[in-house]
Design an enzyme around this catalytic site. Structure first.
Site, PDB file in Angstrom:
ATOM      1  N   SER A 129      -6.591   0.577  -2.611  1.00  0.00           N
ATOM      2  CA  SER A 129      -7.057  -0.591  -3.352  1.00  0.00           C
ATOM      3  C   SER A 129      -8.301  -1.186  -2.715  1.00  0.00           C
ATOM      4  CB  SER A 129      -5.952  -1.655  -3.400  1.00  0.00           C
ATOM      5  OG  SER A 129      -6.442  -2.902  -3.839  1.00  0.00           O
ATOM      6  N   TYR A 154      -0.152  -7.200   0.374  1.00  0.00           N
ATOM      7  CA  TYR A 154      -0.440  -6.072  -0.519  1.00  0.00           C
ATOM      8  C   TYR A 154      -1.552  -5.206   0.068  1.00  0.00           C
ATOM      9  CZ  TYR A 154      -2.379  -3.465  -4.448  1.00  0.00           C
ATOM     10  OH  TYR A 154      -2.875  -2.467  -5.250  1.00  0.00           O
TER      11      TYR A 154
END
Length: 336
Positions: A129, A154
């Site tokens: 990501s 995350y």
């Protein structure tokens, strides 16, 4: 039939689009998903209904944390390629549900690595990501930059995936490629993403929350462009970089068969411009509730695409105007 590909997270947004494209290309595709309730399962079922129409697609409802079921799947099938897209997504959700990220993104990915270790595919491609860039403010974000300052769990879990993959590439000569996605959007997108939230609210006449008072930029990337890049990268099996220097280590490559790439649009768009295009496509004005930057968010993302372009001639071709238009058309048709 072409070779056999395992796509985890196949009922998810990107997994659905990738599985569909691979089926159209003639690959045998096994899709895996746990169909959890992070967002409406009916949307996941609707995606599955479409790809189940392909005779070369089969679906397995398995959670990545269920090691025995995953191992059994690898024993039963000879996967030539594995694409791991299954994960607990969302930066803001990680603030309130931290353990979900360790279970799915770390424990689950370890099970994938172990399965690939014992039943080696030609290539393991996995989702990272843009959030791994965290506190880094050097723009555009380069895969050759250090990314050791995540702003949310995350992001830390995705950085952990990259480190875990490198360990397995080193120990077991497993070819791995991590793709750092930049704000992917498009039809059948996730309901927790800004475009989906904004569209629903504007349609219903509800206000939308605009963080950092709209002074944010995102490298929005249309899903078809992402899938095109993924299909190409699948066949580019990494080898060890013979010029890798341990005294000046390059984070994007290794002496092991390991690579990291950004996959984005290379064209950051200000959030207020994004909303303006959406208003035009919906034919409605947004009621905006301006708020400060939220914990875990970054002000701007901007992908340096030089490495991926050099390897696979990747050139995203979908403008924000076209991409938002396609999403709005889908949204109106799907939700009536």
């Amino acid at each position: 039939m072409k070779e056999h590909v395992l796509v985890t997270g196949a009922a998810g947004f990107i997994g659905f689009h990738l599985s569909k494209r691979l089926c159209e290309e003639g690959y045998t595709v096994t899709g895996l998903d746990n169909l959890n309730e992070y967002y409406e399962p009916s949307l996941k079922e609707a995606r599955l209904e479409i790809i189940r129409r392909f005779s070369n697609f089969t679906f397995q409802r398995i959670d990545l944390t269920n090691k025995s079921s995953l191992d059994q799947l690898f024993v039963q099938h000879r996967f030539h390629y594995v694409v791991n897209l299954a994960a607990q997504a969302g930066v803001r959700y990680s603030l309130s549900h931290p353990y979900a990220y360790l279970e799915s993104n770390v424990h689950g990915f370890l099970n994938i690595l172990e399965a690939c270790r014992h039943h080696p595919p030609k290539h393991l491609v996995y989702a990272s990501s843009s959030s791994v860039y965290g506190a880094n403010q050097s723009l555009p974000f380069s895969v050759h930059d250090n990314v050791d300052h995540p702003l949310a769990l995350y992001a830390a879990s995705k950085k952990a995936n990259e480190l875990m993959a490198h360990a397995y590439s080193n120990l077991y000569n497993l070819p791995t490629t991590g793709l750092r996605f930049f704000t992917v959007y498009g039809p059948y997108g996730r309901p927790d993403m800004a475009l989906f939230i904004f569209t629903k609210a504007i349609q219903e006449g509800q206000p939308i929350d605009v963080y950092n008072f709209g002074k944010m930029k995102r490298d929005f990337t249309y899903v078809d462009d992402i899938v095109e890049g993924m299909v190409r990268i699948l066949l580019k099996i990494p080898e060890g970089n013979t010029s890798w220097d341990a005294h000046h280590p390059d984070p994007a490559s290794s002496f092991a068969p390991y690579r990291i790439f950004n996959i984005g649009n290379h064209q950051p768009v200000e959030l207020l411009t994004f909303i303006k295009v959406l208003e035009e496509k919906l034919g409605k004005k947004a009621v905006m509730n301006f708020l400060p930057l939220k914990d875990g968010d970054v002000k701007e993302t901007y992908a340096d695409m030089a490495d991926l372009e050099a390897l696979i001639a990747f050139q995203p071709g979908t403008s924000i105007n076209e991409g938002i238009g396609k999403f709005v058309d889908w949204y109106k048709e799907y939700y009536g």
